[in-house]
Write an enzyme that holds these catalytic residues in place. Structure first.
Site, PDB file in Angstrom:
ATOM      1  N   ASP A 109     -14.515  -6.009   3.031  1.00 37.69           N
ATOM      2  CA  ASP A 109     -14.178  -7.148   3.889  1.00 37.69           C
ATOM      3  C   ASP A 109     -14.393  -6.838   5.374  1.00 37.69           C
ATOM      4  OD1 ASP A 109     -12.007  -5.462   4.049  1.00 37.69           O
ATOM      5  OD2 ASP A 109     -10.488  -7.035   3.767  1.00 37.69           O
ATOM      6  N   ARG A 110     -14.470  -5.554   5.736  1.00 34.58           N
ATOM      7  CA  ARG A 110     -14.734  -5.215   7.146  1.00 34.58           C
ATOM      8  C   ARG A 110     -16.211  -4.935   7.358  1.00 34.58           C
ATOM      9  NH1 ARG A 110      -9.948  -1.438   9.612  1.00 34.58           N
ATOM     10  NH2 ARG A 110      -8.259  -2.815   8.996  1.00 34.58           N
ATOM     11  N   SER A 116     -10.311  -5.533  14.425  1.00 33.44           N
ATOM     12  CA  SER A 116     -10.361  -4.420  13.479  1.00 33.44           C
ATOM     13  C   SER A 116     -11.543  -4.545  12.517  1.00 33.44           C
ATOM     14  CB  SER A 116      -9.045  -4.357  12.713  1.00 33.44           C
ATOM     15  OG  SER A 116      -8.747  -5.638  12.147  1.00 33.44           O
ATOM     16  N   SER A 139      -7.986  -1.118   0.994  1.00 34.95           N
ATOM     17  CA  SER A 139      -8.981  -1.405   2.023  1.00 34.95           C
ATOM     18  C   SER A 139      -9.689  -0.146   2.503  1.00 34.95           C
ATOM     19  CB  SER A 139      -8.306  -2.163   3.167  1.00 34.95           C
ATOM     20  OG  SER A 139      -9.255  -2.572   4.103  1.00 34.95           O
ATOM     21  N   HIS A 140      -9.570   0.149   3.784  1.00 34.60           N
ATOM     22  CA  HIS A 140     -10.285   1.268   4.394  1.00 34.60           C
ATOM     23  C   HIS A 140      -9.519   2.578   4.294  1.00 34.60           C
ATOM     24  CE1 HIS A 140      -7.562  -0.882   6.930  1.00 34.60           C
ATOM     25  NE2 HIS A 140      -7.318   0.266   7.538  1.00 34.60           N
ATOM     26  N   GLU A 159     -11.063 -10.573  13.733  1.00 35.46           N
ATOM     27  CA  GLU A 159     -10.092  -9.640  14.287  1.00 35.46           C
ATOM     28  C   GLU A 159     -10.833  -8.465  14.899  1.00 35.46           C
ATOM     29  OE1 GLU A 159      -6.122  -9.225  12.256  1.00 35.46           O
ATOM     30  OE2 GLU A 159      -7.454  -9.194  10.530  1.00 35.46           O
ATOM     31  N   LYS A 199      -2.593  -6.618  -3.863  1.00 36.44           N
ATOM     32  CA  LYS A 199      -2.393  -7.787  -3.013  1.00 36.44           C
ATOM     33  C   LYS A 199      -2.566  -9.050  -3.859  1.00 36.44           C
ATOM     34  CE  LYS A 199      -5.584  -9.188   0.122  1.00 36.44           C
ATOM     35  NZ  LYS A 199      -6.319  -9.361   1.361  1.00 36.44           N
ATOM     36  N   THR A 213      -1.724 -10.590  14.043  1.00 40.62           N
ATOM     37  CA  THR A 213      -2.607  -9.697  13.295  1.00 40.62           C
ATOM     38  C   THR A 213      -2.461  -9.931  11.794  1.00 40.62           C
ATOM     39  OG1 THR A 213      -2.509  -8.032  15.008  1.00 40.62           O
ATOM     40  CG2 THR A 213      -3.029  -7.252  12.805  1.00 40.62           C
ATOM     41  N   ARG A 271      -0.564   1.217  17.864  1.00 39.89           N
ATOM     42  CA  ARG A 271      -1.869   0.732  18.312  1.00 39.89           C
ATOM     43  C   ARG A 271      -1.702   0.168  19.719  1.00 39.89           C
ATOM     44  NH1 ARG A 271      -4.436   1.257  13.548  1.00 39.89           N
ATOM     45  NH2 ARG A 271      -3.765   0.151  11.666  1.00 39.89           N
ATOM     46  N   ASP A 275     -16.398  -1.586   4.605  1.00 42.09           N
ATOM     47  CA  ASP A 275     -15.288  -0.683   4.269  1.00 42.09           C
ATOM     48  C   ASP A 275     -15.014  -0.607   2.762  1.00 42.09           C
ATOM     49  OD1 ASP A 275     -14.116  -3.188   3.861  1.00 42.09           O
ATOM     50  OD2 ASP A 275     -12.136  -2.463   4.472  1.00 42.09           O
ATOM     51  N   ARG A 286       0.846  -1.202   0.000  1.00 44.32           N
ATOM     52  CA  ARG A 286       0.000   0.000   0.000  1.00 44.32           C
ATOM     53  C   ARG A 286       0.872   1.238   0.000  1.00 44.32           C
ATOM     54  NH1 ARG A 286      -4.663  -1.391   4.423  1.00 44.32           N
ATOM     55  NH2 ARG A 286      -5.243  -3.360   3.433  1.00 44.32           N
ATOM     56  N   LYS A 296     -11.701 -11.983   5.067  1.00 45.45           N
ATOM     57  CA  LYS A 296     -12.804 -11.544   5.913  1.00 45.45           C
ATOM     58  C   LYS A 296     -13.915 -11.057   4.999  1.00 45.45           C
ATOM     59  CE  LYS A 296     -10.119  -7.470   6.922  1.00 45.45           C
ATOM     60  NZ  LYS A 296      -8.953  -7.209   7.737  1.00 45.45           N
ATOM     61  N   ASP A 355     -13.145  -2.108   0.553  1.00 45.31           N
ATOM     62  CA  ASP A 355     -13.165  -3.307  -0.290  1.00 45.31           C
ATOM     63  C   ASP A 355     -14.140  -4.367   0.233  1.00 45.31           C
ATOM     64  OD1 ASP A 355     -11.529  -3.672   1.923  1.00 45.31           O
ATOM     65  OD2 ASP A 355     -10.275  -5.158   0.929  1.00 45.31           O
TER      66      ASP A 355
HETATM   67  C1  G1P Z   1      -4.903  -3.579  10.198  1.00 42.66           C
HETATM   68  C2  G1P Z   1      -5.648  -4.341  11.271  1.00 42.66           C
HETATM   69  C3  G1P Z   1      -5.576  -5.823  11.003  1.00 42.66           C
HETATM   70  C4  G1P Z   1      -6.087  -6.123   9.599  1.00 42.66           C
HETATM   71  C5  G1P Z   1      -5.361  -5.266   8.582  1.00 42.66           C
HETATM   72  C6  G1P Z   1      -5.937  -5.426   7.191  1.00 42.66           C
HETATM   73  O1  G1P Z   1      -3.540  -3.949  10.205  1.00 42.66           O
HETATM   74  O2  G1P Z   1      -5.143  -4.038  12.545  1.00 42.66           O
HETATM   75  O3  G1P Z   1      -6.323  -6.493  11.969  1.00 42.66           O
HETATM   76  O4  G1P Z   1      -5.905  -7.472   9.271  1.00 42.66           O
HETATM   77  O5  G1P Z   1      -5.452  -3.882   8.946  1.00 42.66           O
HETATM   78  O6  G1P Z   1      -7.282  -5.047   7.134  1.00 42.66           O
HETATM   79  P1  G1P Z   1      -2.395  -3.067  10.920  1.00 42.66           P
HETATM   80  O7  G1P Z   1      -2.485  -1.684  10.324  1.00 42.66           O
HETATM   81  O8  G1P Z   1      -2.742  -3.027  12.377  1.00 42.66           O
HETATM   82  O9  G1P Z   1      -1.112  -3.780  10.629  1.00 42.66           O
HETATM   83 ZN    ZN Z   2     -10.804  -3.890   3.823  1.00 44.26          ZN
END
Ligand code: G1P
Ligand code: ZN
Length: 543
Positions: free
Chosen positions: A281-282, A365, A113-114, A363, A126, A344, A496, A277, A22, A376, A279
């Protein structure tokens, strides 16, 4: 049309993080940047000749440009067939579903993603393997290693393919199938859930608001929730995917989906709220004046799984990422099934699912899913809750309260410190690591640290070891504080800090989580010196 080999030189920093590579859009727009990475993916795989690739993204800015480039490179590298979503659109769970259904060799997902989108936002790429899940570290490490020595990439000079129409095309001997983005996924959902019961729920007047946050779930939620399950038109809001997500941060948590939360707290709130979110998945599950924590959502789904047709025979096991609360562990203990604690990132669940060890995973998140795919799945979680509400006749709030009264409540929160200087953030973690030994056994206020360590995971299936996955302070009463640095950010570092406290007493289940966690929050500051290292006296995001 001809295939060309273009000379290139390695670009530093093409190391996939928690979930792929990313970067800011303008980084991806640099000459050869995307091409180098895509060629590194192809070079890291065993022969791709004649194989099938699935390709799609969340529609963010640069999606269609990247898709055309990847099609030209796939043709030049000898792939046999590419299944690409109409207009380049496929949600992350849909890619996983399609890879599995058509037994593809792998897939490429274009998404950050988000993270925000648009010309000034983020872009990402990815690779997913044949089980439909994110490539394991052994492959992502090979991709990175390749990117650091690459000297050329292969690409066709064929013109752009029309992705607006479903149908077939051909490029240098490679078949391209432009497929409907939603159908395969919708069919899979229908095979898992009691659509009839959910239809009756909506026809009896049950109301819902689904916020797709101008991201990729819009078309999926509209087709499934409105068209197939009969929810009134307008139930899905912000349903049209936009290249910049309407300028918003498409992350379904109470802060970024504040509009939905305000609506659910209002006088005219519907019965049920949900958001997904960038994409898809959340997910976030919302009741009236109430948000379900993702950790609780996983535990509640696990405890009630046999009410859902797709899981009526029970679940084999549960897995949760290490920072996720231990609520699911208590359900697993009652069900007498294993509960695995993984680092994670979704990629750690794949092996457990492939080996049949787990059925559900999640997770903290806002990620929840099952072995129906290897990602997810936001909409899956929402449909699971709808099915649960339909089969029990109970509200989200009642289902959560009953769960706590049976299993106890885990008060839970994550505090993020974003845009921290990377050197300072690393120094905080290093300092904690150095004092782990002296922390064990130490009393802080009324709490005693039973154990302090840096989480390390040995995969039970392939015995691979992942070290340095987060500093854990484990207290004698079961409470936990965890510190780790984000692996998905694109600017500076994000610290975090995760807080988890178990409260068995039914009469104590109505506290404000931040108040319930106040002692632990104070201890984290005392032990880690967060203010001193980050220069921030408050987190930038609390979820
Ligand atoms: C974050 C979330 C993790 C999730 C990932 C992808 O990763 O904490 O649970 O799998 O986004 O969506 P991090 O930024 O903490 O490495
Ligand atoms: Zn996502």
């Amino acid at each position: 049309m001809s295939i060309q080999t273009i000379s290139t030189t390695p670009v530093a920093g093409q190391e996939p993080g928690t979930s792929g590579l990313r970067k800011k859009v303008d980084v991806f727009q640099q000459a050869h940047y995307l091409e180098n990475f895509v060629q590194s993916i192809f070079d890291s795989l065993d022969s791709v000749s004649g194989q099938t690739l699935v390709l799609g993204g969340d529609g963010r800015f640069y999606n269609t440009v990247a898709i055309q480039t990847i099609l030209r490179m796939a043709a030049a590298n000898g792939w046999g067939r590419v299944l690409v979503g109409q207009n380049g659109i496929l949600s992350t769970p849909a890619v996983s579903c399609i890879i599995r259904k058509y037994e593809a060799y792998g897939g490429i997902i274009l998404s950050a993603s988000h993270n925000p989108g648009g010309p000034d936002g983020d872009f990402g790429i990815k690779y997913n393997i044949s089980n439909g899940g994110p490539a394991p570290e052994k492959i992502t490490e090979a991709i990175y290693a390749r990117s650091q020595v690459i000297s050329g990439y292969r690409i066709s000079d064929a013109p752009d393919v029309d992705l607006s129409r479903i149908g077939q095309a051909e490029m240098d001997g490679m078949q391209i199938e432009v497929i409907d983005s939603v159908s395969d996924y919708a069919e899979l959902m229908q095979s898992l859930f009691d659509f009839e019961a959910i239809r009756s729920l909506f026809s009896s007047g049950f109301s819902m608001r689904f916020d797709a946050m101008h991201a990729v779930c819009g078309p999926y939620a509209t087709r499934i929730i409105e068209d197939e399950l009969g929810a009134p038109k307008g139930t899905v809001v912000n349903a049209v995917p936009l290249a910049d997500f309407g300028g918003h941060h498409p992350d379904p948590n109470p802060v970024n989906a504040a509009e939905l939360i305000a609506y659910m707290n209002g006088a005219d709130a519907p019965d049920f709220g949900a958001a997904t979110d960038g994409d898809a998945d959340r997910n976030m599950i919302v009741g009236r004046n109430f948000v379900v924590t993702p950790s609780d959502s996983l535990a509640i789904l696990a405890a009630n799984a046999t009410r859902i047709p797709g899981y009526s025979k029970g679940i084999a096991g549960i897995a949760r990422s290490m920072p996720t609360s231990t609520a699911a562990d208590r359900v697993a203990a009652v069900l007498k099934i294993p509960c695995y604690e993984t680092p994670t990132g979704w990629k750690f669940f794949g092996n457990l699912m492939d080996a049949g060890k787990i059925t559900l995973c999640g997770e903290e998140s806002y990620g929840t899913s099952s072995s129906h795919i290897r990602e997810k799945d936001g909409l899956w979680a929402v449909l699971f809750w709808l099915n649960l509400i339909a089969s029990t006749g109970k509200s989200v709030n009642a289902l959560a309260a009953e769960h706590w009264s049976r299993y106890g409540r885990n008060y839970y929160s994550r505090h993020d410190y974003e845009h921290v200087d990377a050197g300072r953030a690393n120094a905080l973690i290093t300092a904690l690591r150095e004092k782990l030994f002296s922390l064990t056994g130490r009393r802080l206020g009324s709490s005693v640290i039973d154990r302090a360590d840096d989480f390390s995971y040995t995969d039970p299936i392939d015995a691979s070891v992942s070290e340095g996955q987060g500093i854990r302070l484990l207290f004698a009463d079961g409470s936990r504080i965890i510190f780790r640095l984000s692996g998905t950010g694109t600017v500076g570092a994000t610290l975090r800090v995760y807080f988890d406290r178990y409260e068995p007493d039914k009469n104590m289940h109505d506290l404000d989580p931040q108040a319930a966690l106040a002692d632990l929050i104070g201890i984290a500051e005392e032990v880690a010196g967060i203010t001193e290292y980050t220069g921030m006296s408050h987190p930038t995001l609390i979820t």
